[in-house]
Scaffold this motif. Structure first.
Motif, mmCIF file in Angstrom:
data_model
loop_
_atom_site.group_PDB
_atom_site.id
_atom_site.type_symbol
_atom_site.label_atom_id
_atom_site.label_comp_id
_atom_site.label_asym_id
_atom_site.label_seq_id
_atom_site.Cartn_x
_atom_site.Cartn_y
_atom_site.Cartn_z
ATOM 1 N N ALA A 109 0.825 -1.197 0.000
ATOM 2 C CA ALA A 109 0.000 0.000 0.000
ATOM 3 C C ALA A 109 0.866 1.257 0.000
ATOM 4 O O ALA A 109 0.621 2.187 -0.778
ATOM 5 C CB ALA A 109 -0.933 -0.011 1.210
ATOM 6 N N SER A 110 1.888 1.281 0.832
ATOM 7 C CA SER A 110 2.676 2.512 0.915
ATOM 8 C C SER A 110 3.431 2.763 -0.382
ATOM 9 O O SER A 110 3.477 3.899 -0.871
ATOM 10 C CB SER A 110 3.615 2.468 2.113
ATOM 11 N N ARG A 111 3.999 1.691 -0.983
ATOM 12 C CA ARG A 111 4.705 1.913 -2.248
ATOM 13 C C ARG A 111 3.755 2.360 -3.349
ATOM 14 O O ARG A 111 4.054 3.275 -4.121
ATOM 15 C CB ARG A 111 5.398 0.619 -2.702
ATOM 16 N N PHE A 112 2.618 1.671 -3.417
ATOM 17 C CA PHE A 112 1.692 1.971 -4.496
ATOM 18 C C PHE A 112 1.163 3.385 -4.379
ATOM 19 O O PHE A 112 1.068 4.119 -5.367
ATOM 20 C CB PHE A 112 0.553 0.954 -4.504
ATOM 21 N N LEU A 113 0.826 3.781 -3.160
ATOM 22 C CA LEU A 113 0.302 5.135 -2.957
ATOM 23 C C LEU A 113 1.343 6.183 -3.335
ATOM 24 O O LEU A 113 1.011 7.200 -3.946
ATOM 25 C CB LEU A 113 -0.147 5.314 -1.512
ATOM 26 N N LYS A 114 2.595 5.912 -3.004
ATOM 27 C CA LYS A 114 3.646 6.863 -3.398
ATOM 28 C C LYS A 114 3.726 6.978 -4.909
ATOM 29 O O LYS A 114 3.879 8.065 -5.468
ATOM 30 C CB LYS A 114 5.011 6.394 -2.855
ATOM 31 N N ALA A 115 3.636 5.806 -5.570
ATOM 32 C CA ALA A 115 3.711 5.820 -7.026
ATOM 33 C C ALA A 115 2.547 6.610 -7.612
ATOM 34 O O ALA A 115 2.715 7.388 -8.564
ATOM 35 C CB ALA A 115 3.725 4.398 -7.555
ATOM 36 N N LEU A 116 1.359 6.423 -7.031
ATOM 37 C CA LEU A 116 0.187 7.151 -7.531
ATOM 38 C C LEU A 116 0.374 8.653 -7.371
ATOM 39 O O LEU A 116 -0.003 9.436 -8.252
ATOM 40 C CB LEU A 116 -1.070 6.697 -6.788
ATOM 41 N N GLU A 117 0.966 9.036 -6.241
ATOM 42 C CA GLU A 117 1.221 10.454 -6.026
ATOM 43 C C GLU A 117 2.104 11.013 -7.128
ATOM 44 O O GLU A 117 1.864 12.102 -7.654
ATOM 45 C CB GLU A 117 1.936 10.653 -4.691
ATOM 46 N N ALA B 244 1.319 -0.604 -10.254
ATOM 47 C CA ALA B 244 0.787 -1.738 -9.502
ATOM 48 C C ALA B 244 1.800 -2.872 -9.476
ATOM 49 O O ALA B 244 2.153 -3.398 -8.409
ATOM 50 C CB ALA B 244 -0.530 -2.206 -10.117
ATOM 51 N N TYR B 245 2.293 -3.244 -10.672
ATOM 52 C CA TYR B 245 3.250 -4.340 -10.733
ATOM 53 C C TYR B 245 4.581 -3.959 -10.107
ATOM 54 O O TYR B 245 5.226 -4.782 -9.461
ATOM 55 C CB TYR B 245 3.443 -4.788 -12.175
ATOM 56 N N ALA B 246 4.978 -2.722 -10.275
ATOM 57 C CA ALA B 246 6.243 -2.276 -9.701
ATOM 58 C C ALA B 246 6.203 -2.360 -8.182
ATOM 59 O O ALA B 246 7.163 -2.801 -7.544
ATOM 60 C CB ALA B 246 6.553 -0.860 -10.154
ATOM 61 N N SER B 247 5.089 -1.942 -7.585
ATOM 62 C CA SER B 247 5.009 -2.014 -6.122
ATOM 63 C C SER B 247 5.016 -3.459 -5.645
ATOM 64 O O SER B 247 5.651 -3.788 -4.644
ATOM 65 C CB SER B 247 3.762 -1.326 -5.561
ATOM 66 N N MET B 248 4.313 -4.313 -6.366
ATOM 67 C CA MET B 248 4.328 -5.726 -6.011
ATOM 68 C C MET B 248 5.742 -6.262 -6.037
ATOM 69 O O MET B 248 6.223 -6.858 -5.075
ATOM 70 C CB MET B 248 3.489 -6.539 -7.005
ATOM 71 N N ALA B 249 6.419 -6.023 -7.148
ATOM 72 C CA ALA B 249 7.756 -6.582 -7.323
ATOM 73 C C ALA B 249 8.732 -6.033 -6.293
ATOM 74 O O ALA B 249 9.506 -6.776 -5.697
ATOM 75 C CB ALA B 249 8.260 -6.295 -8.732
ATOM 76 N N SER B 250 8.696 -4.725 -6.063
ATOM 77 C CA SER B 250 9.681 -4.173 -5.132
ATOM 78 C C SER B 250 9.331 -4.488 -3.690
ATOM 79 O O SER B 250 10.210 -4.543 -2.849
ATOM 80 C CB SER B 250 9.878 -2.677 -5.358
ATOM 81 N N SER B 251 8.052 -4.727 -3.413
ATOM 82 C CA SER B 251 7.692 -5.110 -2.043
ATOM 83 C C SER B 251 8.174 -6.518 -1.719
ATOM 84 O O SER B 251 8.597 -6.797 -0.608
ATOM 85 C CB SER B 251 6.181 -5.048 -1.837
ATOM 86 N N VAL B 252 8.077 -7.396 -2.684
ATOM 87 C CA VAL B 252 8.494 -8.777 -2.460
ATOM 88 C C VAL B 252 10.001 -8.917 -2.650
ATOM 89 O O VAL B 252 10.644 -9.765 -2.018
ATOM 90 C CB VAL B 252 7.720 -9.719 -3.408
ATOM 91 N N GLY B 253 10.568 -8.079 -3.508
ATOM 92 C CA GLY B 253 12.008 -8.118 -3.715
ATOM 93 C C GLY B 253 12.437 -9.372 -4.457
ATOM 94 O O GLY B 253 11.666 -10.000 -5.159
ATOM 95 N N PRO B 254 13.700 -9.775 -4.306
ATOM 96 C CA PRO B 254 14.222 -10.901 -5.069
ATOM 97 C C PRO B 254 13.867 -12.278 -4.486
ATOM 98 O O PRO B 254 14.374 -13.288 -4.934
ATOM 99 C CB PRO B 254 15.739 -10.679 -5.029
ATOM 100 N N ARG B 255 12.965 -12.304 -3.537
ATOM 101 C CA ARG B 255 12.686 -13.560 -2.863
ATOM 102 C C ARG B 255 11.992 -14.592 -3.739
ATOM 103 O O ARG B 255 12.074 -15.787 -3.505
ATOM 104 C CB ARG B 255 11.834 -13.307 -1.617
#
Lengths: 92, 140
Positions: free
Chosen positions: B13-21, B48-59
């Motif tokens: 949520a925090s990443r996505f909201l920042k991106a939307l801003e 949307a996809y960027a926040s997903m990917a960066s939130s999960v990282g390389p795991r």
């Protein structure tokens, strides 16, 4: 609200000047048979680029035609003579 | 009952909201063209996809794949795409492979080399055809 996108697009370090383009384009001119000979009257950059596109399209067409003919060749000759021809021409 | 996904959701949520801003900040004021609407749509989806990917990282493999794609896209955007219409440069993009992603200087250099290669290739093909037609065993 102002749009910042347009401002940042042109500020990249590699923005080439008109003169640099003209210089590179005149080098291209040497490669295009159609306008190579007219070196004394230097063709305009737009003209050179136009002719370059035309030339490349022609080359693509040639590759297409030659591929067609070569594929027919492979079909109708036995493998040995086709290979021999290829080896010979590569060694020339 | 604890939701095991809550920390992930919070990060998302925090990443996505920042991106939307960021998207909102870069939006041009109305009137809005169709192209602009499409761009916004794509930007939101990308976010949307960027926040997903960066939130999960390389795991995970899927997130690594997404991150890889994002890095490639970022590199392509940093080198200005060919929107340079001076002297008709953008015409070259249609005929030179990869031209759409090149800056003008690279495009002109690549074009020269591409032409030399094409010419050589055509010569080789002609020579092969010529030499095999002169060898008498062929009938076409």
């Amino acid at each position: 609200m102002s749009s910042r996108r347009q401002r940042s697009r042109q500020s990249g370090a590699s923005r080439i000047t008109d003169d640099q383009i003209a210089d590179l384009v005149s080098k291209l001119q040497q490669l295009i048979p159609e306008i190579r000979s007219r070196r004394s009257q230097k063709a305009s950059a737009s003209k050179v680029l136009q002719e370059t596109c035309k030339y490349i399209r022609n080359l693509h067409q040639e590759v297409d035609d030659l591929s067609h003919r070569l594929s027919g060749l492979l079909q109708s000759t036995d493998a040995d003579s086709a290979q021999a021809a290829i080896i010979r021409s590569l060694l020339m | 009952m604890k939701n095991p996904n809550y920390p992930l959701k919070k990060r998302l949520a925090s990443r996505f909201l920042k991106a939307l801003e960021k998207i909102k900040y870069n939006m041009s004021p109305s009137p809005v063209s169709i192209e602009e609407k499409r761009r916004r749509h794509r930007a939101v989806r990308g976010a949307a996809y960027a926040s997903m990917a960066s939130s999960v990282g390389p795991r995970r493999a899927w997130s690594r794949a997404l991150l890889r794609k994002m890095r490639e896209r970022k590199r392509a955007r940093r080198n200005p795409r060919n929107a340079d219409t001076r002297f008709g440069l953008n015409q070259l993009c249609d005929v030179v492979p990869g031209g759409e992603a090149m800056d003008s200087r690279s495009l002109l250099n690549e074009t020269a080399h591409y032409i030399e290669c094409l010419v050589a290739q055509v010569q080789i093909m002609r020579e092969i055809l010529h030499s095999s037609s002169s060898s008498s065993s062929t009938t076409l």
